[in-house]
Design a protein around this motif. Structure first.
Motif, mmCIF file in Angstrom:
data_model
loop_
_atom_site.group_PDB
_atom_site.id
_atom_site.type_symbol
_atom_site.label_atom_id
_atom_site.label_comp_id
_atom_site.label_asym_id
_atom_site.label_seq_id
_atom_site.Cartn_x
_atom_site.Cartn_y
_atom_site.Cartn_z
ATOM 1 N N LEU A 197 24.262 -62.680 31.902
ATOM 2 C CA LEU A 197 25.726 -62.774 32.316
ATOM 3 C C LEU A 197 26.497 -62.968 31.113
ATOM 4 O O LEU A 197 27.587 -62.157 30.746
ATOM 5 C CB LEU A 197 26.016 -64.085 33.382
ATOM 6 C CG LEU A 197 25.658 -63.842 34.645
ATOM 7 C CD1 LEU A 197 25.733 -65.068 35.405
ATOM 8 C CD2 LEU A 197 26.058 -62.678 35.548
ATOM 9 N N TYR A 198 26.301 -64.059 30.146
ATOM 10 C CA TYR A 198 26.960 -63.885 28.866
ATOM 11 C C TYR A 198 27.036 -62.649 28.083
ATOM 12 O O TYR A 198 27.809 -62.087 27.732
ATOM 13 C CB TYR A 198 26.513 -65.031 28.007
ATOM 14 C CG TYR A 198 27.167 -65.361 26.871
ATOM 15 C CD1 TYR A 198 28.429 -65.796 26.417
ATOM 16 C CD2 TYR A 198 26.559 -64.747 25.528
ATOM 17 C CE1 TYR A 198 28.886 -65.800 25.387
ATOM 18 C CE2 TYR A 198 27.293 -64.918 24.270
ATOM 19 C CZ TYR A 198 28.377 -65.427 24.231
ATOM 20 O OH TYR A 198 29.132 -65.565 23.167
ATOM 21 N N TYR A 199 25.722 -61.931 27.878
ATOM 22 C CA TYR A 199 25.473 -60.886 27.230
ATOM 23 C C TYR A 199 26.311 -59.768 27.865
ATOM 24 O O TYR A 199 27.157 -59.058 27.122
ATOM 25 C CB TYR A 199 24.075 -60.566 27.515
ATOM 26 C CG TYR A 199 23.469 -59.229 26.557
ATOM 27 C CD1 TYR A 199 23.016 -59.446 25.465
ATOM 28 C CD2 TYR A 199 23.736 -58.026 27.224
ATOM 29 C CE1 TYR A 199 22.660 -58.468 24.581
ATOM 30 C CE2 TYR A 199 23.045 -57.135 26.423
ATOM 31 C CZ TYR A 199 22.605 -57.141 24.989
ATOM 32 O OH TYR A 199 22.300 -56.173 24.223
ATOM 33 N N ALA A 200 26.316 -59.678 29.189
ATOM 34 C CA ALA A 200 27.223 -58.450 29.603
ATOM 35 C C ALA A 200 28.699 -58.636 29.841
ATOM 36 O O ALA A 200 29.316 -57.742 29.552
ATOM 37 C CB ALA A 200 26.954 -58.425 31.329
ATOM 38 N N THR A 201 29.202 -59.785 29.415
ATOM 39 C CA THR A 201 30.557 -60.108 29.199
ATOM 40 C C THR A 201 31.074 -60.024 27.619
ATOM 41 O O THR A 201 32.268 -59.948 27.460
ATOM 42 C CB THR A 201 30.999 -61.565 29.725
ATOM 43 O OG1 THR A 201 30.444 -62.772 29.072
ATOM 44 C CG2 THR A 201 30.950 -61.529 31.338
ATOM 45 N N THR A 202 30.144 -60.385 26.950
ATOM 46 C CA THR A 202 30.513 -60.154 25.441
ATOM 47 C C THR A 202 29.863 -59.288 24.412
ATOM 48 O O THR A 202 30.452 -58.902 23.621
ATOM 49 C CB THR A 202 30.342 -61.554 24.900
ATOM 50 O OG1 THR A 202 28.852 -61.765 24.959
ATOM 51 C CG2 THR A 202 30.918 -62.789 25.486
ATOM 52 N N ILE A 203 28.731 -58.822 24.817
ATOM 53 C CA ILE A 203 28.026 -57.834 23.960
ATOM 54 C C ILE A 203 28.035 -56.413 24.483
ATOM 55 O O ILE A 203 28.382 -55.520 23.947
ATOM 56 C CB ILE A 203 26.512 -58.293 23.848
ATOM 57 C CG1 ILE A 203 26.219 -59.674 23.616
ATOM 58 C CG2 ILE A 203 25.789 -57.168 22.874
ATOM 59 C CD1 ILE A 203 26.996 -60.102 22.160
ATOM 60 N N ARG A 204 27.812 -56.239 25.839
ATOM 61 C CA ARG A 204 27.344 -54.923 26.414
ATOM 62 C C ARG A 204 27.632 -54.927 27.876
ATOM 63 O O ARG A 204 26.830 -55.882 28.536
ATOM 64 C CB ARG A 204 26.320 -54.399 25.911
ATOM 65 C CG ARG A 204 25.915 -52.899 26.510
ATOM 66 C CD ARG A 204 24.784 -52.094 25.595
ATOM 67 N NE ARG A 204 23.498 -52.881 26.275
ATOM 68 C CZ ARG A 204 22.591 -52.585 27.053
ATOM 69 N NH1 ARG A 204 22.867 -51.562 28.065
ATOM 70 N NH2 ARG A 204 21.690 -53.602 27.227
ATOM 71 N N PRO A 205 28.307 -54.280 28.652
ATOM 72 C CA PRO A 205 28.653 -54.444 30.157
ATOM 73 C C PRO A 205 27.252 -53.771 30.887
ATOM 74 O O PRO A 205 27.397 -52.889 31.732
ATOM 75 C CB PRO A 205 29.983 -53.833 30.401
ATOM 76 C CG PRO A 205 29.986 -52.699 29.380
ATOM 77 C CD PRO A 205 29.428 -53.363 28.206
ATOM 78 N N ILE A 206 26.254 -54.323 30.629
ATOM 79 C CA ILE A 206 24.919 -53.989 31.541
ATOM 80 C C ILE A 206 25.189 -54.468 32.911
ATOM 81 O O ILE A 206 25.652 -55.605 33.097
ATOM 82 C CB ILE A 206 23.644 -54.599 30.656
ATOM 83 C CG1 ILE A 206 22.519 -54.327 31.414
ATOM 84 C CG2 ILE A 206 23.766 -56.161 30.679
ATOM 85 C CD1 ILE A 206 21.215 -54.605 30.893
ATOM 86 N N PRO A 207 24.676 -53.681 33.789
ATOM 87 C CA PRO A 207 24.909 -53.958 35.262
ATOM 88 C C PRO A 207 23.892 -55.119 35.365
ATOM 89 O O PRO A 207 22.797 -55.229 35.013
ATOM 90 C CB PRO A 207 24.302 -52.911 35.887
ATOM 91 C CG PRO A 207 24.480 -51.509 35.034
ATOM 92 C CD PRO A 207 24.338 -52.065 33.599
ATOM 93 N N VAL A 208 24.356 -56.121 36.013
ATOM 94 C CA VAL A 208 23.961 -57.494 36.636
ATOM 95 C C VAL A 208 23.763 -57.329 37.910
ATOM 96 O O VAL A 208 24.819 -57.487 38.660
ATOM 97 C CB VAL A 208 24.110 -58.746 35.874
ATOM 98 C CG1 VAL A 208 23.303 -59.941 36.395
ATOM 99 C CG2 VAL A 208 24.116 -58.645 34.292
ATOM 100 N N ARG A 209 22.529 -57.510 38.754
ATOM 101 C CA ARG A 209 22.439 -57.346 40.119
ATOM 102 C C ARG A 209 21.812 -58.901 40.566
ATOM 103 O O ARG A 209 20.697 -59.151 40.253
ATOM 104 C CB ARG A 209 21.810 -56.271 40.643
ATOM 105 C CG ARG A 209 22.492 -54.891 40.447
ATOM 106 C CD ARG A 209 23.901 -54.992 40.713
ATOM 107 N NE ARG A 209 24.525 -53.558 40.449
ATOM 108 C CZ ARG A 209 25.610 -53.327 39.740
ATOM 109 N NH1 ARG A 209 25.953 -54.327 38.862
ATOM 110 N NH2 ARG A 209 25.925 -52.231 39.401
ATOM 111 N N LEU A 210 22.381 -59.565 41.332
ATOM 112 C CA LEU A 210 21.934 -60.619 41.891
ATOM 113 C C LEU A 210 21.282 -60.769 43.374
ATOM 114 O O LEU A 210 22.137 -60.192 44.295
ATOM 115 C CB LEU A 210 22.903 -61.989 42.138
ATOM 116 C CG LEU A 210 23.675 -62.442 40.731
ATOM 117 C CD1 LEU A 210 24.755 -63.298 40.905
ATOM 118 C CD2 LEU A 210 22.725 -62.924 39.794
#
Length: 200
Positions: A136-149
């Motif tokens: 989640l941190y990575y997707a908000t700060t590094i690259r917006p990779i899709p994260v699915r829960l």
């Protein structure tokens, strides 16, 4: 090709040689399964493999092994990403086709995330929680990779993080990368959307 028994009475045809997929999914999921999650993990791995995603996971048993078994049906690579010098963690599951031994926890997370096209998170313990929050941190700060829960436990985590404002959308931290998926039907629908456009 040969057949192997699968969890809960299914049988899958297993490809002998892994293909090289155009996409890669990082799976964060636990060893100890909550009721119904083992079958969900198997179906999720099957859906990921069918959509052409290679699977990265911790390499061990439980939900990781179930997802790996489902993905293996489609001949995609199943990579174990673990810390070096941890023999006490036990052997890898039989579906692993490649292993990455990372020297540190940070290196391990980068091995999962730096070129992944999707993160899929399911229920687990504190190790899974660490991986999910790092994603989640990575997707908000590094690259917006899709994260699915995926599944009830992971969706409850997402609800908690939003309700308690651990995850807050703002102009510099959009949350469009994140989605809650209650079941495998929602995952299959999401994968169809993700694979219809560009890889990222």
């Amino acid at each position: 090709m040969d057949f192997e028994p699968a969890a809960e009475g299914f049988a899958f045809e297993v490809a002998q040689e892994p293909t090289h997929p155009a996409r890669t999914a990082a799976l964060f999921a636990g060893v100890v399964a909550r009721p119904g999650e083992q079958h969900l993990a198997l179906a999720a791995g099957d859906a990921l493999g069918a959509a052409g995603y290679g699977l990265r996971h911790g390499g061990y048993n439980g939900l990781m092994e179930a997802a790996a078994q489902g993905a293996t049906r489609h001949g995609v690579p199943v990579t174990a990403i673990t810390l070096a010098d941890r023999p006490e963690w036990g052997p890898f599951n039989r579906h692993v086709t490649d292993v990455v031994y990372a020297p540190t926890m940070g290196d391990r997370l980068h091995a999962y995330l730096d070129d992944a096209d999707l993160v899929l998170a399911m229920g687990g313990g504190v190790g899974t929680l660490h991986e999910v929050t790092a994603a989640l941190y990575y997707a908000t700060t590094i690259r917006p990779i899709p994260v699915r829960l995926l599944g009830p436990a992971a969706c409850r985590l997402g609800t908690f993080l939003r309700t308690e404002q651990w995850l807050v959308q703002g102009p510099t931290r959009p949350l469009g990368f994140l989605a809650d998926l209650p079941d495998v039907a929602a995952l299959e629908k999401d994968l169809a959307v993700l694979t219809s456009g560009s890889l990222r």
